[in-house]
Write a protein that holds these residues in place. Structure first.
Motif, mmCIF file in Angstrom:
data_model
loop_
_atom_site.group_PDB
_atom_site.id
_atom_site.type_symbol
_atom_site.label_atom_id
_atom_site.label_comp_id
_atom_site.label_asym_id
_atom_site.label_seq_id
_atom_site.Cartn_x
_atom_site.Cartn_y
_atom_site.Cartn_z
ATOM 1 N N THR A 1 0.828 -1.202 0.000
ATOM 2 C CA THR A 1 0.000 0.000 0.000
ATOM 3 C C THR A 1 0.861 1.250 0.000
ATOM 4 O O THR A 1 1.988 1.237 0.502
ATOM 5 N N SER A 2 0.335 2.320 -0.587
ATOM 6 C CA SER A 2 1.064 3.591 -0.516
ATOM 7 C C SER A 2 0.645 4.367 0.743
ATOM 8 O O SER A 2 1.221 5.398 1.057
ATOM 9 N N TYR A 3 -0.380 3.882 1.458
ATOM 10 C CA TYR A 3 -0.814 4.525 2.711
ATOM 11 C C TYR A 3 -0.021 3.889 3.858
ATOM 12 O O TYR A 3 -0.564 3.116 4.665
ATOM 13 N N SER A 4 1.289 4.206 3.889
ATOM 14 C CA SER A 4 2.178 3.451 4.778
ATOM 15 C C SER A 4 1.850 3.653 6.258
ATOM 16 O O SER A 4 2.015 2.733 7.053
ATOM 17 N N SER A 5 1.338 4.844 6.632
ATOM 18 C CA SER A 5 1.063 5.038 8.061
ATOM 19 C C SER A 5 -0.146 4.207 8.510
ATOM 20 O O SER A 5 -0.265 3.854 9.683
ATOM 21 N N ALA A 6 -1.049 3.870 7.568
ATOM 22 C CA ALA A 6 -2.237 3.080 7.926
ATOM 23 C C ALA A 6 -1.906 1.592 8.035
ATOM 24 O O ALA A 6 -2.627 0.841 8.692
ATOM 25 N N ARG A 7 -0.787 1.194 7.402
ATOM 26 C CA ARG A 7 -0.490 -0.255 7.364
ATOM 27 C C ARG A 7 -0.280 -0.840 8.772
ATOM 28 O O ARG A 7 -0.659 -1.977 9.045
ATOM 29 N N ALA A 8 0.285 -0.056 9.664
ATOM 30 C CA ALA A 8 0.553 -0.553 11.025
ATOM 31 C C ALA A 8 -0.744 -0.963 11.735
ATOM 32 O O ALA A 8 -0.714 -1.759 12.672
ATOM 33 N N HIS A 9 -1.870 -0.406 11.295
ATOM 34 C CA HIS A 9 -3.158 -0.683 11.962
ATOM 35 C C HIS A 9 -3.974 -1.748 11.227
ATOM 36 O O HIS A 9 -5.065 -2.092 11.653
ATOM 37 N N SER A 10 -3.446 -2.207 10.073
ATOM 38 C CA SER A 10 -4.227 -3.108 9.224
ATOM 39 C C SER A 10 -4.253 -4.536 9.771
ATOM 40 O O SER A 10 -3.272 -5.026 10.307
ATOM 41 N N ARG A 11 -5.391 -5.188 9.593
ATOM 42 C CA ARG A 11 -5.487 -6.610 9.866
ATOM 43 C C ARG A 11 -5.296 -7.334 8.542
ATOM 44 O O ARG A 11 -5.171 -6.721 7.494
ATOM 45 N N ALA A 12 -5.337 -8.670 8.570
ATOM 46 C CA ALA A 12 -5.039 -9.459 7.368
ATOM 47 C C ALA A 12 -6.129 -9.338 6.306
ATOM 48 O O ALA A 12 -7.281 -9.044 6.618
ATOM 49 N N TYR A 13 -5.723 -9.589 5.040
ATOM 50 C CA TYR A 13 -6.737 -9.754 3.992
ATOM 51 C C TYR A 13 -7.236 -11.195 4.014
ATOM 52 O O TYR A 13 -6.449 -12.137 3.998
ATOM 53 N N GLN A 14 -8.520 -11.342 4.004
ATOM 54 C CA GLN A 14 -9.179 -12.642 3.903
ATOM 55 C C GLN A 14 -10.619 -12.342 3.520
ATOM 56 O O GLN A 14 -11.215 -11.428 4.093
ATOM 57 N N ALA A 15 -11.156 -13.076 2.542
ATOM 58 C CA ALA A 15 -12.537 -12.783 2.121
ATOM 59 C C ALA A 15 -13.522 -13.306 3.157
ATOM 60 O O ALA A 15 -13.293 -14.351 3.778
ATOM 61 N N VAL A 16 -14.613 -12.584 3.302
ATOM 62 C CA VAL A 16 -15.682 -13.009 4.213
ATOM 63 C C VAL A 16 -16.355 -14.266 3.652
ATOM 64 O O VAL A 16 -16.296 -14.508 2.436
#
Ligand SMILES: C[S@@+](CC[C@H](N)C(=O)[O-])C[C@H]1O[C@@H](n2cnc3c(N)ncnc32)[C@H](O)[C@@H]1O
Length: 232
Positions: A66-81
């Motif tokens: 991602t280019s939103y590097s400051s938001a990455r620290a708060h991100s959880r994993a990608y997984q489809a519902v």
């Protein structure tokens, strides 16, 4: 090799013996849970195949591009519902009687929730907000195969996303931590207070944030950890 096979056999015999010792009610419950899990898996495979979608994969938060590097620290994993999880929330949201204009998926990944909502419920527009460019590209590829002109995906940090005017069903599947959720709420409180928008939250890890921000819980299933919230 023979020793390896022998010890694997002993392990399996041990597991089977432990299972047989359980009370009948436990055995039946565990068999029915396994059967339900199998049916859910088949439904998900069928849903994706029928619409030509690829929503597969699991990517841990810190490996998301991602280019939103400051938001990455708060991100959880990608997984489809799963279909069963999104359906529970959508059905409960429809029971409120609110007529929703938009379905907004914050952290939309490859778009599965938007496609499930578009295929089975009536919304004027469905918007997926996703901060990882490769996932937005995968969702765009899916939308071409799905063939709907009211579904779109935007590459943005949910924290600074502005909800459209009207009644929004804002959906989250544990996409990020408290900091991003609070920022999103702060930027959209006027929209929540001026409409009948609600938040549908699957794997609702940060639900206490919503309560602190003045939202009331309309529905919660403790087993699936899914809930609905409205600012009243
Ligand atoms: C658990 S996945 C959910 C995928 C999709 N909503 C679904 O239900 O199939 C969470 C998604 O949130 C995205 N995400 C995390 N932080 C984000 C942020 N600040 N803004 C937008 N998307 C974000 C991740 O890249 C990931 O794709």
């Amino acid at each position: 090799m023979a020793h390896h096979i022998e010890s694997a056999c002993i392990q399996w015999q041990g597991r089977i013996a432990t299972w047989l010792r359980r009370p009948l009610a436990h055995k039946l419950r565990s068999l029915s849970n396994k059967a339900a899990g199998g049916m859910n898996w088949i439904e998900d495979q069928w849903f994706e195949k029928r619409h030509g979608l690829d929503c597969s994969g699991f990517i841990v938060g810190h490996e998301l591009e991602t280019s939103y590097s400051s938001a990455r620290a708060h991100s959880r994993a990608y997984q489809a519902v799963t279909c069963v999880a999104i359906r529970e929330l959508l059905n409960e949201a429809m029971k409120t009687g609110i007529v929703f204009d938009h379905f907004i998926d914050l952290g939309s990944g490859k778009g599965k929730a938007c496609f499930y909502a578009a295929a089975n419920y009536r919304f004027r527009r469905l918007v997926g907000v996703e901060f990882s460019e490769p996932l937005v590209q995968a969702a765009d590829c899916n939308v071409r195969k799905f063939g709907a002109d009211n579904v779109c995906f935007v590459n943005a940090d949910a924290a600074s996303f502005s909800l459209p005017a009207g009644n929004n069903l804002v959906y989250l599947f544990n996409p990020f931590g408290e900091a991003i959720l609070l920022e999103f709420l702060k930027n959209n409180m006027d929209k929540f207070s001026r409409s009948q928008s609600i938040i549908a939250y699957a794997n609702d890890k940060q639900r206490l944030c919503l309560a602190k921000a003045g939202f009331v819980t309309l529905f919660r299933n403790q087993d699936s950890q899914s809930s609905l919230h409205q600012y009243l």
